[in-house]
Design a protein around this motif. Structure first.
Motif, mmCIF file in Angstrom:
data_model
loop_
_atom_site.group_PDB
_atom_site.id
_atom_site.type_symbol
_atom_site.label_atom_id
_atom_site.label_comp_id
_atom_site.label_asym_id
_atom_site.label_seq_id
_atom_site.Cartn_x
_atom_site.Cartn_y
_atom_site.Cartn_z
ATOM 1 N N ALA A 1 -22.025 -1.798 11.269
ATOM 2 C CA ALA A 1 -22.452 -2.971 10.623
ATOM 3 C C ALA A 1 -23.959 -3.153 10.923
ATOM 4 C CB ALA A 1 -22.047 -4.341 11.136
ATOM 5 N N PHE B 1 -20.754 -12.503 5.909
ATOM 6 C CA PHE B 1 -19.727 -11.990 6.775
ATOM 7 C C PHE B 1 -18.311 -12.406 6.097
ATOM 8 C CE2 PHE B 1 -16.537 -11.588 10.198
ATOM 9 C CZ PHE B 1 -16.981 -10.324 10.979
ATOM 10 N N ARG C 1 -22.835 -8.917 14.493
ATOM 11 C CA ARG C 1 -21.485 -8.691 13.367
ATOM 12 C C ARG C 1 -20.624 -7.650 13.882
ATOM 13 N NH1 ARG C 1 -22.805 -8.667 7.478
ATOM 14 N NH2 ARG C 1 -24.294 -10.482 7.281
ATOM 15 N N ALA D 1 -18.334 -5.572 7.724
ATOM 16 C CA ALA D 1 -18.345 -7.074 7.629
ATOM 17 C C ALA D 1 -18.331 -7.288 6.263
ATOM 18 C CB ALA D 1 -19.505 -7.269 8.178
#
Length: 320
Positions: A169, A313, A174, A147
């Motif tokens: 992640a 992110f 995510r 991410a």
């Protein structure tokens, strides 16, 4: 000009928003009026414990904007042109000075925040996969910290090259977001045994290549995830843990570990042309820059804190 500066290393609250002198233009360089700053993982590490080349110090690798001054030896760039730039410091400011060689022209249609976030993540990911990782079509690659900006670029580039992509992640949410960028299999490193999952997903064979921007204890798991003749491209220490590594298992598998630092070759034709090519591909929609929250330059401390709390992110940006 205004800049986010600090006088000593430390947590995000060392930042002060102050007036400082405008940067000088080098004979081989340019000065830009900054439109957007992309905060790199290295920026947060340098603020925390890096060398203060100047006091007060302006940290920051990446920024995009408009050229306002050109050095006497520069022939391929001109005032008024929009560029994205890289330097070893100086991005967290209203203006910055860079070598023309580390500036790339951007299309008029390209969003300035998008442009700011291209050179380091995409250049680094490409080097990790192909220049040093020697990725081939049909191989399997593990992208740690999928991410993050380097991770997101690596997932896209690896998938485009015909690889099977496994990514890690910190949450299932995510991981689900990563699927649209080409991830085939996701591993939640907080709730799953990373090495066991890699072995399960590869029929106990391990992966051909790992892109690891985390370091620390994660790097050890990367080593244990390798298959025969597997390679690791180690590209950072985002985990901030002390680097302790047992490489004894690598010999039997004829495995290799390469350190990757884009800055070591940033002035070469190879890197310059490769980044310019990817800027064009992003402009065409063939690759995607993922942006998270934007902060005002005066709120640099809050932006760095947001990143260090692992809320982002993709890339976090600043705008003067």
């Amino acid at each position: 000009m205004k800049a986010a500066v600090y006088y000593e290393n430390g947590p995000p609250n060392v930042f002060k928003y102050e007036d400082v002198e405008d940067p000088a233009c080098l004979p081989e360089g340019i000065v830009i009026e900054v439109g957007a700053v992309s905060i790199e993982g290295g920026d947060t590490l340098n603020r925390a414990r890096g060398e203060l080349a100047t006091v007060p110090h302006i940290v920051g690798y990446q920024a995009a904007g408009t050229i306002i001054e050109v050095g006497e030896k520069v022939t391929d760039l001109k005032p008024g042109q929009r560029v994205t730039t890289v330097n070893f410091a100086g991005s967290h400011a209203e203006k910055r000075s860079v070598f023309a060689r580390t500036a790339w022209a951007i299309p008029d249609s390209m969003d300035i925040r998008t442009a700011a976030a291209i050179p380091v993540p995409f250049g680094t990911a490409h080097d990790c996969l192909f220049e040093f990782g020697r990725l081939q079509k049909g191989e399997t690659v593990l992208v740690q910290a999928g991410a993050g900006a380097v991770g997101l670029a690596a997932i896209q580039l690896a998938k485009r090259a015909g690889a099977t992509v496994i990514a890690t992640a910190s949450s299932d949410d995510r991981l689900e977001k990563l699927r649209e960028f080409g991830m085939d299999h996701g591993i939640n490193y907080r709730t799953q045994d990373l090495v066991a999952e890699v072995k399960r997903l590869t029929d106990n064979q391990g992966v051909n290549l790992v892109v690891d921007p985390v370091g620390g204890s994660t790097l050890q798991k990367s080593v244990l995830s390798l298959g025969y003749r597997g390679r690791i491209s180690m590209v950072g220490q985002a985990g901030r843990e002390e680097m302790k590594l047992d490489v004894s298992t690598m010999m039997a598998g004829n495995q290799s570990l390469s350190g990757v630092f884009l800055g070591a070759e940033i002035f070469t034709d190879r890197v310059h042309n490769n980044i310019q090519k990817m800027i064009g591909e992003i402009a065409k929609g063939e690759l995607k820059v993922v942006l998270d929250k934007n902060f005002a330059l005066k709120d640099a401390a809050a932006a760095h804190e947001f990143i260090e709390n692992r809320k982002a992110f993709g890339r976090v940006t600043l705008t003067p």
